[in-house]
Write a protein that holds these residues in place. Structure first.
Motif, PDB file in Angstrom:
ATOM      1  N   ASP A  57       0.621  -1.796  -0.125  1.00 14.29           N
ATOM      2  CA  ASP A  57       0.295  -0.154  -0.825  1.00 14.29           C
ATOM      3  C   ASP A  57       1.102   1.522  -0.129  1.00 14.29           C
ATOM      4  O   ASP A  57       0.760   2.116   0.489  1.00 14.29           O
ATOM      5  CB  ASP A  57      -1.283  -0.002   1.262  1.00 14.29           C
TER       6      ASP A  57
ATOM      7  N   ASP B  57      -9.500  -1.406  -0.304  1.00 12.25           N
ATOM      8  CA  ASP B  57      -8.335  -0.983   0.361  1.00 12.25           C
ATOM      9  C   ASP B  57      -7.919  -1.104   1.809  1.00 12.25           C
ATOM     10  O   ASP B  57      -7.810  -0.414   2.304  1.00 12.25           O
ATOM     11  CB  ASP B  57      -8.471   0.896  -0.536  1.00 12.25           C
TER      12      ASP B  57
ATOM     13  N   ILE C  54      -6.491   1.340  -9.528  1.00 12.23           N
ATOM     14  CA  ILE C  54      -5.231   0.607  -7.839  1.00 12.23           C
ATOM     15  C   ILE C  54      -3.895   1.513  -7.856  1.00 12.23           C
ATOM     16  O   ILE C  54      -3.445   1.549  -7.026  1.00 12.23           O
ATOM     17  CB  ILE C  54      -4.830  -1.497  -8.054  1.00 12.23           C
ATOM     18  N   ASP C  57      -4.414   4.926  -6.652  1.00 13.45           N
ATOM     19  CA  ASP C  57      -4.366   4.110  -5.292  1.00 13.45           C
ATOM     20  C   ASP C  57      -5.893   5.111  -5.127  1.00 13.45           C
ATOM     21  O   ASP C  57      -5.521   6.153  -4.291  1.00 13.45           O
ATOM     22  CB  ASP C  57      -3.155   5.025  -4.359  1.00 13.45           C
ATOM     23  N   PRO C  59     -10.149   5.664  -4.867  1.00  9.26           N
ATOM     24  CA  PRO C  59     -11.000   4.130  -4.682  1.00  9.26           C
ATOM     25  C   PRO C  59     -11.837   3.493  -6.110  1.00  9.26           C
ATOM     26  O   PRO C  59     -11.582   4.007  -7.247  1.00  9.26           O
ATOM     27  CB  PRO C  59     -12.583   4.560  -4.121  1.00  9.26           C
TER      28      PRO C  59
END
Lengths: 214, 214, 214
Positions: A57, B57, C54, C57, C59
């Motif tokens: 992440d 996420d 993704i 980053d 939603p």
């Protein structure tokens, strides 16, 4: 930091060149065009680190430094049009060793990034170090319809696993010598992989199934 | 929480064992070595949940609990060296049912995690429940060059879809009985899948194309 | 915003229909069942944008608007059962052009989203625009065991790359005319792709390897 950042960066770029070039050479037999070659070169170069950053992440590493993309792109184009040169024995062999240098560095770099973020300790650094090193090549093989490295007998993943494992263990023992341990492990990993390339080593027999039914 | 966490956890681990073992058995015909077998076992076990967590996420679930990795790793090694034992009819059959138990649990668990985060309601829980349950196996098949389950006639995904759908509907009607609804749906899903294994059920004819040109 | 959101949305949905229908038609020869067809239709429709989100980053876009999923699902079911109708020359041809419209719109939309977030400028919009447009189709081909578009001679990715590139360049020159530039580039991209469909254009020779050893 005792070791100049510059060396790391230069080696990282050398690894990127090697990844892109070997990727393009690996897919040329598939009758690929220039666009496909560039995609394969870029995906192979940055794919592993991208998966690592998604799992951690973290912002994708090439989002802040497009040099990885440019170097991969130019290398792919050169490899595509210069494939006959690239396929000459000594050039290809140089690329194989550069690829070995690339995976050796990327496995340690991926392990270090994971360790610094304390992700899934203590196994995380080994898992994501490996992901960094081999992820791009695996995606390339899947996209190109080639057999992935998991079904090959070459001694490729074992040196990387041992290198990442050694790095994690040694850093636990010598937490104040990150640079030294990192370089040492990358060098050892590379030497192991280089030996595998030079002597065409295969995975040891105990890692294969004996007496397998066919 | 009326139902002890321990049971969930134990069943989750049983599912992990089954996923890893059936994965290794599925790739052994591909002439894989120990490293490849371990990668396949781990990827199959945790791959679906990993994709789910990326889409949601959320932190990757095994980042905070490496037991999933260790159990998958040890199961893969045991399955690799013990493949002859594993391939014996009753052992393999046990593994098939355990795999059925695993997917039944993971589809509900994935649906619940998605619902709790209110992602893409009301379809999200079904979509990500399915992703959790079958994602790992799909990645394994892609990496191993096997046909993915989408091209098979086995009654595998249908019970899972119905289970996740039922869970979402029932929880809307009985919002205060999460544990009960969850367990009930997991059991029903498993029974449906177990029936499919036992009687070798195929997808119903109306889900196939009639009179397809070959 | 000079251009009504509604047109964008309607065109996005038209692209989604086309993606799902062409996906199902592409996998029917693989002997797929209804479940597999729906998975392929949905994955193809939303896969590219999902990877983009993704990497950015952000939603996942369909998490907040399930219409993309519903439209893809219904289109997949209709295409599955109506495959004979769909395969009639003019229907299939319509779908090809709609697919061209879809990729033309999605490549610009993906480029714009990336640019607005200033991700990996200036290459990011081209890279993620392409990912948005072709990512879903690539995943579909991998899951279905089909050859990915990188190994095909069709003029598919080149118009998209040029469109995203043009968009990025023009928006740098005319930063206050986003809507106009966006629509213009999408139209040009579509016209280029439509010409490729109509005249069955292949990638130009200089993008292929000359005198390749077979």
């Amino acid at each position: 930091m005792y070791v100049p950042e510059f060396y790391y960066y230069a080696l990282g770029m050398a690894g990127t060149v090697a990844f892109a070039v070997t990727a393009v050479l690996a897919v040329i037999p598939k009758d690929i065009d220039l666009f496909g070659a560039c995609v394969m070169g870029i995906v192979t170069s940055v794919g592993g680190g991208t998966i690592r950053d998604i799992l951690l992440d973290q912002p994708i590493f090439w989002g802040n430094d497009l040099n990885y993309i440019w170097v991969a792109l130019v290398s792919s184009i050169v490899a595509f049009y210069g494939n006959r040169l690239m396929e000459r024995r000594y050039v290809y062999s140089t690329m194989l060793y550069l690829d070995g240098l690339g995976v050796a560095m990327f496995v340690i770099q991926g392990a270090e990034k994971t360790r610094a973020l304390e992700f899934a300790m203590p196994a995380g650094p080994v898992l994501l170090g490996l992901t960094t090193a081999i992820g791009g090549g695996v995606i390339r093989d899947v996209l190109a319809g080639n057999t992935t490295l998991f079904m090959k007998k070459e001694l490729y993943a074992v040196p990387l696993t041992l290198g990442a494992f050694l790095y994690t263990v040694l850093l636990n023992v010598f937490p104040n010598h990150m640079s030294l341990v990192g370089i040492g492990c990358a060098v050892l990993t590379f030497l192991f992989r280089a030996a595998a390339i030079h002597w065409k080593l295969h995975v040891p027999k105990w890692m294969l199934l004996r007496g397998k039914k066919e």
